[in-house]
Design an enzyme around this catalytic site. Structure first.
Site, PDB file in Angstrom:
ATOM      1  N   LYS A  23      -2.909  -2.495  -3.037  1.00 35.20           N
ATOM      2  CA  LYS A  23      -1.911  -2.180  -2.003  1.00 35.20           C
ATOM      3  C   LYS A  23      -1.148  -3.424  -1.551  1.00 35.20           C
ATOM      4  CE  LYS A  23      -3.704  -1.361   2.195  1.00 35.20           C
ATOM      5  NZ  LYS A  23      -3.454  -1.689   3.575  1.00 35.20           N
ATOM      6  N   ARG A  28       4.036  -6.490  -1.685  1.00 35.66           N
ATOM      7  CA  ARG A  28       4.683  -7.803  -1.847  1.00 35.66           C
ATOM      8  C   ARG A  28       5.625  -7.794  -3.057  1.00 35.66           C
ATOM      9  NH1 ARG A  28       0.269  -8.393   1.068  1.00 35.66           N
ATOM     10  NH2 ARG A  28      -0.243 -10.284   2.266  1.00 35.66           N
ATOM     11  N   ASP A 321     -11.192  -5.440   4.994  1.00 34.06           N
ATOM     12  CA  ASP A 321     -10.967  -4.008   4.756  1.00 34.06           C
ATOM     13  C   ASP A 321     -12.212  -3.289   4.232  1.00 34.06           C
ATOM     14  OD1 ASP A 321      -8.390  -4.189   5.660  1.00 34.06           O
ATOM     15  OD2 ASP A 321      -7.500  -4.420   3.676  1.00 34.06           O
TER      16      ASP A 321
HETATM   17  C1  S3P Z   1      -3.187  -7.124   4.477  1.00 38.46           C
HETATM   18  C2  S3P Z   1      -3.858  -7.928   5.349  1.00 38.46           C
HETATM   19  C3  S3P Z   1      -4.944  -7.450   6.223  1.00 38.46           C
HETATM   20  C4  S3P Z   1      -5.523  -6.130   5.718  1.00 38.46           C
HETATM   21  C5  S3P Z   1      -4.463  -5.140   5.345  1.00 38.46           C
HETATM   22  C6  S3P Z   1      -3.547  -5.704   4.277  1.00 38.46           C
HETATM   23  C7  S3P Z   1      -2.079  -7.700   3.686  1.00 38.46           C
HETATM   24  O1  S3P Z   1      -4.432  -7.252   7.527  1.00 38.46           O
HETATM   25  O2  S3P Z   1      -6.368  -5.577   6.691  1.00 38.46           O
HETATM   26  O3  S3P Z   1      -5.040  -3.936   4.870  1.00 38.46           O
HETATM   27  O4  S3P Z   1      -1.606  -7.042   2.742  1.00 38.46           O
HETATM   28  O5  S3P Z   1      -1.660  -8.823   3.995  1.00 38.46           O
HETATM   29  P1  S3P Z   1      -4.308  -8.470   8.595  1.00 38.46           P
HETATM   30  O6  S3P Z   1      -3.348  -9.436   8.050  1.00 38.46           O
HETATM   31  O7  S3P Z   1      -3.813  -7.825   9.841  1.00 38.46           O
HETATM   32  O8  S3P Z   1      -5.701  -9.005   8.739  1.00 38.46           O
END
Ligand code: S3P
Length: 443
Positions: A23, A28, A321
């Site tokens: 994901k 990105r 996660d």
């Molecule tokens: C993510 C960063 C994490 C993660 C999210 C995806 C990302 O969040 O929990 O599912 O793609 O950069 P945080 O940056 O809020 O910790």
């Protein structure tokens, strides 16, 4: 709406699977594709709801995208090339990553853009994004609680910033990194360690980025306003999605599983380290570098004995996660497990620390939750006999998938509401379960 009912444990299996594309990397790749020059080809992009919201959001900003059979072609027109009509509203659905990273790309221009999301996303904190981004010069209107809807007022007068990221949030870091692309001069970020997919993508695209890696922080320098060409990419499997099948296999009897082509970026494998300390014996095989990211196969076998863990906080960001499924594993461990300093977990798609603890209590497991530290009193002989109802959980995809795994390995009768929740990150979840022997029934 129908509910999923699980009243039988899964039979033993020996299978090889692959999970949907990652994901974080998918979102990105789309955002960076929109800023490149030319036509990008991205393979193995999942058709998860978060990715579909990203594609639709970018289309609304004038980006040409086609998406069929997990292959995406995206035509970029260079940095800051969005074509924005007045009063455009972008719906980010459930995706914090899309919403927060997109704001970074919207700081420069003469436009106003409104960003909305579903109920779960709307309650999440956007001040953590608007505060650094307004230092570049743009301004924001947020709702009273610091969440969505948010309106960004862009400006042409952008200046680079110095920013200190102290939460270990890759979304905050990445939003500022994307904003730096559209800013003249050097943006300097001192960021607590977190997943580094944006850094690796910048390097793959040969963007001017320098990283000094310290013990707990990275210092990142980005020189802005450097146009870059379109690119090819192949999204690796999502390690967070794999984690549900890893724990399913460890807690099943006499089963084996291979998961092919999973992203094993060192900033994402905290959960494998935690699980292996608990006796999980997950093996990483055939590791290689693909498009700047490490990819490997995971080999997992059922384990009879699970040990408790006093989880080192240094793993928190790298396993952020995966904690719900780790808590489920800890419920079958011998002894008391302790997970500290996990306040960020309550700021996810649902208050996961609290809800994770509640689900364990429903299963008959004692927990103590105090000051963002969770203690889990594991029971290796846990056999659930009663009915467990999982509802009112903000349709959090990871609560749904954790509950399904609980139902398949711990016994009892599980009734799980909001049966489509998993589709926001992992649309193949139920199909893969079917492949390894689960015949879902709904009522
Ligand atoms: C993510 C960063 C994490 C993660 C999210 C995806 C990302 O969040 O929990 O599912 O793609 O950069 P945080 O940056 O809020 O910790």
């Amino acid at each position: 709406m129908k509910k999923l009912v699980i009243s039988n444990k899964i039979n033993n299996y020996n299978k090889t699977i692959s999970v949907d594309g990652d994901k974080s990397i998918s979102i990105r790749s789309l955002l960076l594709g929109s800023q490149s020059y030319g036509i990008c080809k991205i393979k193995n992009l999942p058709n998860s709801e978060d990715v579909l919201h990203t594609i639709n959001g970018l289309r609304k900003l004038g980006v040409k995208i086609t998406f069929n059979n997990n292959i995406c072609s995206i035509t970029g027109n260079g940095l800051g090339s969005f074509k924005i009509n007045n009063k455009v509203t972008i719906d980010a659905g459930n995706s914090g990553t899309f919403a927060r990273l997109l704001l970074g790309l919207l700081i420069k221009g003469t436009h106003k853009v409104k960003l909305i999301g579903d109920k779960s996303l709307s309650r999440r904190d956007f001040l953590r994004i608007s505060e650094p981004l307004q230092k570049f010069g743009s301004s924001f209107n947020l709702n009273k609680k610091g969440g969505l809807p948010i309106e960004i007022h862009a400006t042409e007068l952008i200046k680079p910033i110095q920013y200190k990221e102290t939460r270990g949030s890759a979304q905050c870091k990445s939003s500022v990194m994307l904003a730096a692309l559209n800013s003249p001069g050097n943006t300097i970020i001192e960021a607590k360690k977190s997943r580094d997919h944006t850094e690796l993508f910048f390097k793959y695209l040969k963007l001017p980025i320098k990283i000094k890696r310290k013990k707990d922080f990275d210092i990142i320098h980005i020189k802005g306003e450097k146009q870059f060409r379109s690119f090819k990419y192949q999204i690796p499997g999502d390690i967070s999605s794999s984690s549900f099948f890893v724990v399913l296999t460890i807690l099943s009897k006499k089963s084996e599983l291979k998961i092919k082509n999973v992203n094993v970026n060192p900033s994402r494998i905290g959960f494998i380290k935690i699980i292996n300390k608990m006796g999980g014996k997950v093996r990483i095989k055939n590791k290689r570098k693909v498009y700047g990211e490490y990819v490997a196969d995971l080999h997992i076998k059922s384990q009879k004995k699970i040990k408790s863990i006093n989880c080192p906080v240094k793993f928190n960001s790298n396993a952020i996660d995966e904690f719900l499924i780790i808590f489920l594993l800890a419920s079958k461990a011998k002894g008391v497990s302790k997970f500290s300093n996990l306040g960020e977990l309550n700021k996810k798609e649902s208050p996961r620390l609290k809800l994770g603890s509640n689900i364990l209590n429903m299963m008959g497991i004692k927990t103590v939750l105090k000051d963002n530290t969770l203690k889990i009193y594991g029971n290796p002989n846990l056999k659930i006999k009663k009915e467990i109802k999982i509802k009112n959980y903000y349709k959090d995809h990871r609560i749904f998938m954790t509950s399904v795994i609980g139902g398949l390995v711990l016994g009892g009768k599980w009734t799980i509401h909001d049966v489509n929740s998993y589709k926001s990150s992992f649309p193949s979840f139920m199909n893969i379960l079917r492949k390894i022997g689960f015949n879902a029934s709904y009522k």
